[in-house]
Design a protein around this motif. Structure first.
Motif, PDB file in Angstrom:
ATOM      1  N   GLY A  18       0.817  -1.211   0.000  1.00 25.80           N
ATOM      2  CA  GLY A  18       0.000   0.000   0.000  1.00 25.80           C
ATOM      3  C   GLY A  18       0.848   1.257   0.000  1.00 25.80           C
ATOM      4  N   TYR A  19       2.071   1.142   0.570  1.00 28.68           N
ATOM      5  CA  TYR A  19       2.966   2.303   0.589  1.00 28.68           C
ATOM      6  C   TYR A  19       3.341   2.722  -0.821  1.00 28.68           C
ATOM      7  CZ  TYR A  19       3.385   1.848   5.599  1.00 28.68           C
ATOM      8  OH  TYR A  19       3.098   1.824   6.934  1.00 28.68           O
ATOM      9  N   LEU A  20       3.277   1.786  -1.750  1.00 23.61           N
ATOM     10  CA  LEU A  20       3.508   2.130  -3.156  1.00 23.61           C
ATOM     11  C   LEU A  20       2.180   2.461  -3.840  1.00 23.61           C
ATOM     12  CD1 LEU A  20       5.279   2.233  -5.738  1.00 23.61           C
ATOM     13  CD2 LEU A  20       4.820  -0.201  -6.011  1.00 23.61           C
ATOM     14  N   TRP A  21       1.253   1.491  -3.809  1.00 26.40           N
ATOM     15  CA  TRP A  21       0.032   1.622  -4.618  1.00 26.40           C
ATOM     16  C   TRP A  21      -0.883   2.733  -4.138  1.00 26.40           C
ATOM     17  CZ3 TRP A  21       0.452  -0.349  -9.114  1.00 26.40           C
ATOM     18  CH2 TRP A  21       1.278  -1.461  -9.296  1.00 26.40           C
ATOM     19  N   LEU A  22      -1.047   2.860  -2.825  1.00 24.48           N
ATOM     20  CA  LEU A  22      -2.011   3.844  -2.319  1.00 24.48           C
ATOM     21  C   LEU A  22      -1.440   5.255  -2.254  1.00 24.48           C
ATOM     22  CD1 LEU A  22      -3.777   1.703   0.425  1.00 24.48           C
ATOM     23  CD2 LEU A  22      -4.498   2.109  -1.926  1.00 24.48           C
ATOM     24  N   THR A  23      -0.163   5.411  -2.632  1.00 26.39           N
ATOM     25  CA  THR A  23       0.368   6.777  -2.724  1.00 26.39           C
ATOM     26  C   THR A  23       0.482   7.216  -4.188  1.00 26.39           C
ATOM     27  OG1 THR A  23       2.619   5.902  -2.547  1.00 26.39           O
ATOM     28  CG2 THR A  23       1.623   6.738  -0.532  1.00 26.39           C
ATOM     29  N   LEU A  24       0.056   6.347  -5.105  1.00 27.52           N
ATOM     30  CA  LEU A  24       0.018   6.750  -6.508  1.00 27.52           C
ATOM     31  C   LEU A  24      -1.158   7.707  -6.705  1.00 27.52           C
ATOM     32  CD1 LEU A  24       0.494   3.268  -8.244  1.00 27.52           C
ATOM     33  CD2 LEU A  24       2.211   5.051  -7.991  1.00 27.52           C
TER      34      LEU A  24
END
Lengths: 232, 285
Positions: B85-91
């Motif tokens: 989520g640290y990658l996907w949800l900060t897109l």
């Protein structure tokens, strides 16, 4: 834009535990801000709230006047204190991913940065050491021309020799119209790059000042002031 | 943005599914080849041990295709609400795009898995030379149903639509449970399982009430058509079948409409729950 990052009465509780308690601040663009505090003081919680990965219990946090959303996420370049890429991904897959999703991503710059760090972009993540994986993430994050950089413990996991290199990478590569927030408890290492500091303790803002005024007031380095304020 | 999310979602899952599908089809091919050559080789060990083992391997992989499909659908979403989520949800993508990206990918792989298993069964069965007989029996039954006034084509289409809708709400129920889970108890996994159990009980109760209330108007038709007159030898006459066909069609239509309404209601409800919890109650650990 006069304010890039603002918190108004920001509170975050996890059940009975309070992580942040009525935090207020406002930052103008073009500064490098140190978010300083001992372990468990709420630094990561604050950054995650700005990124929209946590929901405030009370109050609000605003990026360029907006609550965290997909719009603010395109303005924020975030380096978490976690590794987030899938093990099977190659470094060049990660470069392609950032290039696909972020319009402000400078792929050539990231590739150059990785080359100077000696990172082979054909390697998969699982074959890289933890330190190298962190450097890949840092290179990607610093290769964006973002309005706000949020770097959570960027030097926490690397050896002291690599710390200077990383800090130089940060100073030399950020968008100078933007703002950089660096969270850490390793103050002496990053003191030289900071314009302002926020001391967090127990979820509260203990002190907020420019580095120059702090040195002037106490006649000491920020590290020494920090040790004095948070003496156990 | 949805297109980009889908691209990476398929990229992340394709490497597993393509390999799994390839193994399944190769095993199906080996089984077919062994059956086709059994008379030529004519050996006891060959026909019992070798063929038995390859058939067991094939069946296990076919089961694994469904298990892996379900597990990956759950895991992709679970991980997005964890470290990834640290990658996907900060897109710079909306919550809706994240949910739809995972959902579309999950639906496509579910359908692909079902089709590939069906295709592999055809490959395995073909050398037995019974395909024509099966096809003949099915088409006979089909024609008989049509001639007596039933609507098998409509039933088949409705069944496929219902399967897809069921798949849709089934996946969204997983998502909703994982989105709600962390807010219930401290353990994210425990909370997700608990939420799933609660949702499961809820849809059983709501589903039963909807079906009960919805079927009340059909009760007289059903009872009027329950007694199918049979001859002493147990054969149902053409006339008897034709007589009950309109009633059965009517009742079937009612069941189909209620089932579809249930699926749509559950899908919308679970989508809204997932979206609300991801937007307003997200607390990435």
């Amino acid at each position: 834009m006069s304010t890039i990052l603002e918190a108004r009465q920001l509170c975050k509780r996890f059940g009975a535990a309070t992580a942040l308690e009525h935090v207020n601040f406002s930052f103008a663009p073009g500064h490098i801000i140190g978010l300083l505090g001992p372990n468990g003081s709420g630094k990561t919680t604050l950054i995650k709230l700005v990124c929209g990965l946590l929901t405030p219990t009370e109050g609000e946090v605003l990026v360029c006047g907006m609550q965290p959303s997909h719009q603010t996420k395109s303005l924020v370049s975030y380096l978490p204190d976690k590794l987030y890429f899938d093990n099977w991904m190659k470094v060049r897959d990660c470069l392609a991913l950032f290039a696909d999703f972020y319009q402000d991503f400078d792929r050539a710059k990231a590739t150059d940065m990785m080359a100077s760090l000696g990172i082979d972009t054909n390697k998969t993540f699982r074959t890289l050491s933890k330190g190298t994986q962190e450097k890949v993430q840092l290179s990607l994050v610093m290769s964006r021309r973002a309005q706000l950089y949020l770097l959570d413990e960027p030097i926490g996991g690397v050896d002291p020799a690599a710390r200077d290199f990383i800090l130089d990478t940060i100073i030399n590569n950020y968008n100078d119209q933007g703002t950089v927030v660096i969270s850490t408890h390793l103050i002496s290492d990053i003191e030289r790059v900071l314009d302002d500091v926020v001391f967090l303790f127990g979820g509260r803002v203990e002190r907020m000042a420019s580095v120059d005024s702090l040195r002037e007031q106490y006649g000491k380095s920020v590290d020494e002031v920090f040790r004095e304020v948070f003496r156990c | 943005m949805l297109g980009k999310i889908l691209k990476y979602e398929f990229k992340a899952t394709a490497r597993i599914f393509v390999l799994l599908y390839a193994v399944l089809m190769v095993l199906a091919g080996i089984n077919a080849a062994l059956v086709a050559t059994r008379d030529v080789i004519n050996s006891e060990i060959y026909s019992s041990v070798v063929m038995g083992l390859t058939m067991i391997a094939y069946v296990l992989v076919a089961i694994a295709v469904f298990v892996v499909t379900a597990v990956l659908i759950v895991l992709r979403f679970y991980r997005m609400l964890g470290a990834e989520g640290y990658l996907w949800l900060t897109l710079p993508a909306t919550t809706e795009q994240h949910i739809l990206g995972k959902l579309v990918c999950g639906m496509v792989w579910s359908c692909a898995s079902a089709l590939i298993v069906i295709a592999s069964i055809v490959v395995v069965v073909t050398p037995f030379g019974v395909n024509d007989q099966i096809w003949h029996a099915v088409s006979n039954l089909w024609n008989l149903l049509i001639l007596t006034g039933f609507q098998p084509t409509f039933w088949l289409v409705a069944m496929i639509i219902m399967l897809l809708l069921g798949m849709l709400y089934g996946i969204l129920m997983f998502y909703a449970a994982m989105a709600v889970g962390p807010t219930l108890v401290k353990s994210r996994l425990g909370g997700s399982v608990l939420a799933y159990v609660v949702f499961y009980v809820a849809i059983q109760v709501v589903g039963f009430i909807m079906m009960y209330v919805g079927m009340l108007p059909s009760a007289p038709i059903l009872s009027a058509n329950m007694d199918i007159p049979m001859s002493d030898s147990g054969v149902v006459s053409w006339a008897a079948m034709s007589a009950i066909a309109p009633g059965i069609n009517q009742v079937t239509l009612a069941i189909i409409i209620i089932s579809m309404a249930q699926c749509v209601l559950f899908a919308v409800a679970f989508y809204l729950i997932t979206r609300y919890y991801m937007k307003r109650r997200l607390n990435l650990s």
